[in-house]
Write a protein that holds these residues in place. Structure first.
Motif, PDB file in Angstrom:
ATOM      1  N   LYS A  39       0.756  -1.481  -0.085  1.00 27.06           N
ATOM      2  CA  LYS A  39       0.579   0.339   0.032  1.00 27.06           C
ATOM      3  C   LYS A  39       0.988   1.303   0.125  1.00 27.06           C
ATOM      4  CE  LYS A  39      -4.180   1.516   2.898  1.00 27.06           C
ATOM      5  NZ  LYS A  39      -4.461   1.295   3.750  1.00 27.06           N
ATOM      6  N   GLY A  40       1.760   1.475   0.693  1.00 24.37           N
ATOM      7  CA  GLY A  40       2.681   2.857   0.535  1.00 24.37           C
ATOM      8  C   GLY A  40       3.909   2.590  -0.350  1.00 24.37           C
ATOM      9  N   MET A  41       3.932   1.623  -0.903  1.00 23.17           N
ATOM     10  CA  MET A  41       4.277   1.969  -2.040  1.00 23.17           C
ATOM     11  C   MET A  41       3.561   2.307  -3.487  1.00 23.17           C
ATOM     12  SD  MET A  41       7.339  -1.130  -2.174  1.00 23.17           S
ATOM     13  CE  MET A  41       8.310  -0.234  -3.694  1.00 23.17           C
ATOM     14  N   ARG A  42       2.532   2.515  -3.694  1.00 18.69           N
ATOM     15  CA  ARG A  42       0.997   2.359  -4.467  1.00 18.69           C
ATOM     16  C   ARG A  42       1.263   4.261  -4.840  1.00 18.69           C
ATOM     17  NH1 ARG A  42      -3.281  -1.264  -2.420  1.00 18.69           N
ATOM     18  NH2 ARG A  42      -2.726  -2.901  -2.490  1.00 18.69           N
ATOM     19  N   THR A  43       1.473   4.338  -5.705  1.00 15.15           N
ATOM     20  CA  THR A  43       1.320   5.791  -6.134  1.00 15.15           C
ATOM     21  C   THR A  43      -0.526   6.094  -7.261  1.00 15.15           C
ATOM     22  OG1 THR A  43       3.681   6.203  -5.947  1.00 15.15           O
ATOM     23  CG2 THR A  43       2.297   8.523  -7.039  1.00 15.15           C
ATOM     24  N   PRO A  44      -1.214   7.039  -6.686  1.00 10.79           N
ATOM     25  CA  PRO A  44      -2.174   7.006  -7.752  1.00 10.79           C
ATOM     26  C   PRO A  44      -1.489   8.101  -8.942  1.00 10.79           C
ATOM     27  CG  PRO A  44      -2.790   8.449  -4.576  1.00 10.79           C
ATOM     28  CD  PRO A  44      -1.168   8.203  -5.561  1.00 10.79           C
ATOM     29  N   PRO A  45      -1.923   7.243 -10.097  1.00 13.17           N
ATOM     30  CA  PRO A  45      -1.830   8.027 -11.273  1.00 13.17           C
ATOM     31  C   PRO A  45      -2.153   9.250 -11.704  1.00 13.17           C
ATOM     32  CG  PRO A  45      -3.952   6.528 -11.026  1.00 13.17           C
ATOM     33  CD  PRO A  45      -3.661   6.171 -10.364  1.00 13.17           C
ATOM     34  N   ARG A  46      -3.549  10.157 -11.449  1.00 15.18           N
ATOM     35  CA  ARG A  46      -3.756  11.318 -11.204  1.00 15.18           C
ATOM     36  C   ARG A  46      -4.043  12.434 -10.308  1.00 15.18           C
ATOM     37  NH1 ARG A  46      -8.131  13.094  -9.090  1.00 15.18           N
ATOM     38  NH2 ARG A  46      -9.625  11.239  -8.112  1.00 15.18           N
ATOM     39  N   PRO A  47      -3.144  13.266 -10.331  1.00 16.60           N
ATOM     40  CA  PRO A  47      -4.208  14.559  -9.031  1.00 16.60           C
ATOM     41  C   PRO A  47      -4.608  14.252  -8.272  1.00 16.60           C
ATOM     42  CG  PRO A  47      -3.148  15.506 -10.187  1.00 16.60           C
ATOM     43  CD  PRO A  47      -3.596  14.147 -11.699  1.00 16.60           C
ATOM     44  N   ILE A  48      -4.545  14.550  -6.702  1.00 12.17           N
ATOM     45  CA  ILE A  48      -5.834  13.923  -5.740  1.00 12.17           C
ATOM     46  C   ILE A  48      -6.324  14.858  -4.756  1.00 12.17           C
ATOM     47  CG2 ILE A  48      -4.779  11.548  -5.465  1.00 12.17           C
ATOM     48  CD1 ILE A  48      -3.482  11.972  -3.042  1.00 12.17           C
ATOM     49  N   ASP A  49      -6.084  16.719  -5.583  1.00  8.66           N
ATOM     50  CA  ASP A  49      -6.543  17.205  -5.022  1.00  8.66           C
ATOM     51  C   ASP A  49      -7.824  16.822  -4.896  1.00  8.66           C
ATOM     52  OD1 ASP A  49      -3.633  19.441  -5.545  1.00  8.66           O
ATOM     53  OD2 ASP A  49      -4.169  17.991  -7.417  1.00  8.66           O
ATOM     54  N   ASP A  50      -8.695  16.963  -5.546  1.00  9.19           N
ATOM     55  CA  ASP A  50     -10.387  16.806  -5.256  1.00  9.19           C
ATOM     56  C   ASP A  50     -10.612  15.702  -4.447  1.00  9.19           C
ATOM     57  OD1 ASP A  50      -9.130  15.155  -7.150  1.00  9.19           O
ATOM     58  OD2 ASP A  50     -11.241  14.352  -8.521  1.00  9.19           O
ATOM     59  N   ILE A  51      -9.706  14.843  -4.019  1.00  8.95           N
ATOM     60  CA  ILE A  51     -10.167  14.032  -2.718  1.00  8.95           C
ATOM     61  C   ILE A  51      -9.430  14.961  -2.035  1.00  8.95           C
ATOM     62  CG2 ILE A  51      -9.211  11.826  -1.704  1.00  8.95           C
ATOM     63  CD1 ILE A  51      -9.082  10.675  -4.652  1.00  8.95           C
ATOM     64  N   VAL A  52      -9.123  15.627  -1.559  1.00  8.94           N
ATOM     65  CA  VAL A  52      -8.418  16.630  -0.506  1.00  8.94           C
ATOM     66  C   VAL A  52      -9.946  17.067  -0.337  1.00  8.94           C
ATOM     67  CG1 VAL A  52      -6.870  18.210   0.366  1.00  8.94           C
ATOM     68  CG2 VAL A  52      -5.560  16.339  -0.861  1.00  8.94           C
ATOM     69  N   ALA A  53     -10.409  17.846  -0.881  1.00 12.60           N
ATOM     70  CA  ALA A  53     -11.445  18.847  -1.170  1.00 12.60           C
ATOM     71  C   ALA A  53     -12.685  17.555  -0.655  1.00 12.60           C
ATOM     72  CB  ALA A  53     -12.000  19.206  -2.432  1.00 12.60           C
ATOM     73  N   ILE A  54     -12.740  16.557  -1.303  1.00 13.45           N
ATOM     74  CA  ILE A  54     -13.602  16.000   0.040  1.00 13.45           C
ATOM     75  C   ILE A  54     -13.559  15.374   1.272  1.00 13.45           C
ATOM     76  CG2 ILE A  54     -14.133  13.360  -0.198  1.00 13.45           C
ATOM     77  CD1 ILE A  54     -13.687  13.111  -3.334  1.00 13.45           C
ATOM     78  N   LEU A  55     -12.313  15.417   1.523  1.00 10.59           N
ATOM     79  CA  LEU A  55     -11.801  15.201   2.914  1.00 10.59           C
ATOM     80  C   LEU A  55     -11.776  16.289   3.433  1.00 10.59           C
ATOM     81  CD1 LEU A  55      -8.165  13.025   2.834  1.00 10.59           C
ATOM     82  CD2 LEU A  55     -10.886  12.703   3.607  1.00 10.59           C
TER      83      LEU A  55
END
Length: 144
Positions: free
Chosen positions: A117-133
């Motif tokens: 899990k710690g080595m996986r990098t999302p393949p796209r920016p995740i700023d929208d998920i930060v907004a959800i959080l």
């Protein structure tokens, strides 16, 4: 993402994760149903927020409280309306949390599944998920 028809009594929250080059935006109901999320360029962010205010019955904008938040808050209020209700939320560790959430929302496939899990990098920016959080953090504060 599909949108639904809202009644005037419905209320949704807009989450905004501002950044220098890109920003995350998300719209979530008080029922925690996600209506919309996207990563947008910083230069288009305020225009897109304005469009979202036209499309959804947004009662509140929730934004991270770090470095550029004061500047963005001022810009939003000047360009959209001084009556936009903005609440700042603690955004510490939200990027790390968003990385984990990405894999919950989009489970890994193929060889990525085999990586720790710690080595996986999302393949796209995740700023929208930060907004959800950020929206979830605000809602969690209300229920404590």
């Amino acid at each position: 993402m599909t949108s639904r028809n809202f009644s005037p009594s419905d209320s949704v929250i807009l989450g905004f994760d501002p950044g220098k080059d890109k920003c995350g935006v998300a719209v979530m109901g008080l029922d925690r149903q996600l209506q919309y999320h996207e990563v947008v360029s910083s230069s288009e962010a305020i225009s897109i927020i304005g469009d979202l205010y036209q499309k959804y019955p947004i009662s509140l904008l929730v934004m991270g409280n770090q470095t550029t938040s004061k500047h963005w808050k001022q810009q939003i209020q000047e360009q959209l309306s001084a009556t936009v209700n903005i609440i700042l939320v603690d955004e510490r560790y939200s990027s790390l949390e968003a990385r984990d959430r990405y894999w919950v929302m989009y489970p890994p496939k193929g060889l990525t599944k085999l990586l720790p899990k710690g080595m996986r990098t999302p393949p796209r920016p995740i700023d929208d998920i930060v907004a959800i959080l950020l929206i979830e953090r605000y809602l969690n504060r209300l229920t404590q």
